[in-house]
Write an enzyme that holds these catalytic residues in place. Structure first.
Site, short mmCIF file in Angstrom:
data_model
loop_
_atom_site.label_atom_id
_atom_site.label_comp_id
_atom_site.label_asym_id
_atom_site.label_seq_id
_atom_site.Cartn_x
_atom_site.Cartn_y
_atom_site.Cartn_z
CG ASP A 295 85.38 50.11 30.03
OD1 ASP A 295 85.41 48.79 30.04
OD2 ASP A 295 84.38 50.62 29.61
CG ASP A 296 88.40 54.12 31.45
OD1 ASP A 296 87.99 53.86 30.50
OD2 ASP A 296 88.10 54.98 32.15
CG HIS A 346 87.31 52.30 26.51
ND1 HIS A 346 86.06 52.38 26.07
CD2 HIS A 346 87.67 52.98 27.60
CE1 HIS A 346 85.61 52.98 27.17
NE2 HIS A 346 86.34 53.44 28.07
CG HIS A 350 87.86 57.81 28.16
ND1 HIS A 350 86.82 58.42 28.65
CD2 HIS A 350 87.87 56.35 28.56
CE1 HIS A 350 86.06 57.56 29.54
NE2 HIS A 350 86.57 56.38 29.22
CG HIS A 437 86.06 52.30 35.09
ND1 HIS A 437 84.95 52.20 35.66
CD2 HIS A 437 86.07 52.68 33.94
CE1 HIS A 437 84.10 52.65 34.47
NE2 HIS A 437 84.84 53.19 33.74
ZN ZN Z 1 86.05 54.39 29.56
#
Ligand code: ZN
Length: 472
Positions: A295-296, A346, A350, A437
């Site tokens: 993620d991210d 995503h 955030h 991540h």
């Molecule tokens: Zn995230």
């Protein structure tokens, strides 16, 4: 005898004449005064009817919607301006209901203005009734009449009146019909409307607690201002009804997918059209599978390093990207796709989605979906809410599968390459979804050990979409 008669004659004549003159005068006075009274009455009623039907311009036009005409009524009197728009169809009952509302509104406005002018000759006011028309399916229409009334001073008010009709039969459809006349459905709906208002960040601080609770009690009359707009059922509240003026006239939008079971069958949406159904599992059910997720990102250095390690083990994974980072690194997003991995949405930057309004949530989703599409020429196929924070409304509105995880490596917390494998090992199970991540160097550094171990244990590395059917 003759002389006496002759002597009395002129006196009697004189008296008779006097009597006639007096009587005539009396009669004339009575007639004249009566007429005068009559004249006064006529002129007074003329005045009255003048104020009742103020000089205005009425025009009726056909609209883009079959069988629906739009009537425009604009005042020609500068002292009592108004502009009114309303719909008419071929159905008399509906037309009369609309006209009743319009004439009540107009009369109330003109009467109030008259009163104000008695006090202040220069008093200004305005009445504006605007019309929005929302078609639904083949022949349903929602009409939303928004009334803005200004009577001078601080008396400014926005209120809403709605009509929902079947234009084929001409009949009006009430909230009772829409909810199958079921009190349980009404209670569920009321709870959803209340929750939505309490969660709405933009008006949360403006709400009048008691008024809100009263206006969202499960009573049919509380929910008779509604419209179906696109894929939502909307409820309207008047200005100052449940919140201070800063909140305007609040509108609650409930996705039809959320309240689908409450609706009468003719208004339900086909749920299979809302989300793509997961394909049935096609692979060997006895096989061990795991879905690694990152993620991210994308990140110019870490993501590339992770891609190289995945290649080494012929592993496929899923990358949940932020729209704001895809905008900076579209090349890396393209590389991820080119090397056979899945790309997920995503959000843009955030946020905790459950703290946003539904509109803001969809903006996070849509802007990212567009950015990914632009970068890789292919849409994201899965969505993961930041922090895993989601709810039924969000899950229903997002048009692609919403995916969380079953193993959290806590890589964002420990930032230690050596701790990545122990976290996976301790929670390992078949068909797991592992959260990592691709913005932390420690994750890239610890990944080789994780892949080596899982491969040795006989796991196949698949994407999230490939593993979902086995998790049902
Ligand atoms: Zn995230």
């Amino acid at each position: 005898m003759q002389e006496r008669r002759k002597k009395r004659g002129p006196i009697i004549d004189f008296l008779l004449l006097g009597l006639i003159v007096t009587l005539t005068t009396v009669i004339l006075v009575i007639i004249l005064s009566k007429d005068e009274f009559k004249f006064q009455k006529i002129s007074a009623s003329k005045e009255e009817s003048k104020t009742e039907s103020v000089n205005s311009n009425l025009s009726t036009e056909s609209s883009a919607f079959p069988g629906i005409r739009i009537v425009t009524d604009v005042s020609n009197d500068k002292r009592t301006p108004f502009a009114i728009h309303y719909p008419q169809t071929d159905n008399k009952v509906f037309n009369d209901a609309v006209l009743q509302y319009i004439s009540d509104s107009k009369e109330n406005y003109l009467a109030s203005m008259k009163k104000n002018k008695d006090k202040d000759k220069e008093a200004m006011g305005e009445l504006n009734i605007s019309l929005e028309t929302f078609p639904y399916r083949e022949h349903y229409y929602s009409f939303v009449l928004t009334k803005m009334e200004y009577l001078g001073g601080a008396n400014h008010e926005v209120s809403t009146k709605t009509f929902f009709i079947n234009n084929e039969t001409g009949e009006q459809i009430t909230i009772q019909t829409l909810l199958q006349n079921d009190e349980n459905n009404l209670s569920t709906l009321a709870a959803n409307v209340r929750k939505d208002l309490q969660k709405n960040l933009q008006i949360k601080d403006e709400l009048f607690t008691d008024e809100l609770l009263k206006a969202t009690e499960p009573k049919w009359s509380n929910f008779n201002r509604f419209a179906i707009v696109d894929d939502s059922l909307q409820f309207y509240f008047n200005e100052y009804e449940i919140a201070s003026g800063a909140a305007g006239a609040p509108i609650v939008k409930l996705p039809l997918s959320l309240i689908n079971p409450l609706l009468a069958s003719e208004f339900q949406i086909a749920m299979e059209n809302v989300k793509p159904t997961n394909p049935p599992p096609t692979g060997d059910p006895n096989k061990k599978r795991i879905a690694l997720t990152f993620d991210d990102g994308p990140h110019p250095k870490v993501t590339e390093q992770i891609l190289n390690i995945l290649d080494k083990y012929h592993a496929k994974a899923t990358f949940f990207m932020l729209g704001s980072r895809v905008q900076y690194y579209p090349d890396i997003a393209r590389d991820v796709l080119a090397r056979g991995h899945e790309i997920g949405n995503h959000s843009w930057n955030h946020p905790v989605l459950t703290k946003l309004t539904q509109e803001q949530v969809m903006k996070e989703y849509n802007t990212t979906a567009n950015e990914i599409e632009k970068a890789i020429n292919h849409g994201a196929t899965v969505f993961r809410p930041p922090y895993g924070a989601t709810n039924d409304t969000i899950n229903a509105e997002i048009p692609i599968p919403v995916v969380l995880w079953s193993i959290d490596t806590l890589d964002w917390k420990h930032r230690n390459a050596q701790q990545l494998l122990p976290h996976v090992k301790n929670n390992l199970h078949n068909n797991a979804i592992v959260l990592m991540h691709d913005i932390h160097q420690s994750t890239a550094d610890g990944l080789d050990a994780v892949l080596a171990y899982l491969q040795e244990q006989g796991y196949e590395f698949v994407t999230v979409s490939e593993i979902l059917p086995y998790r049902q």
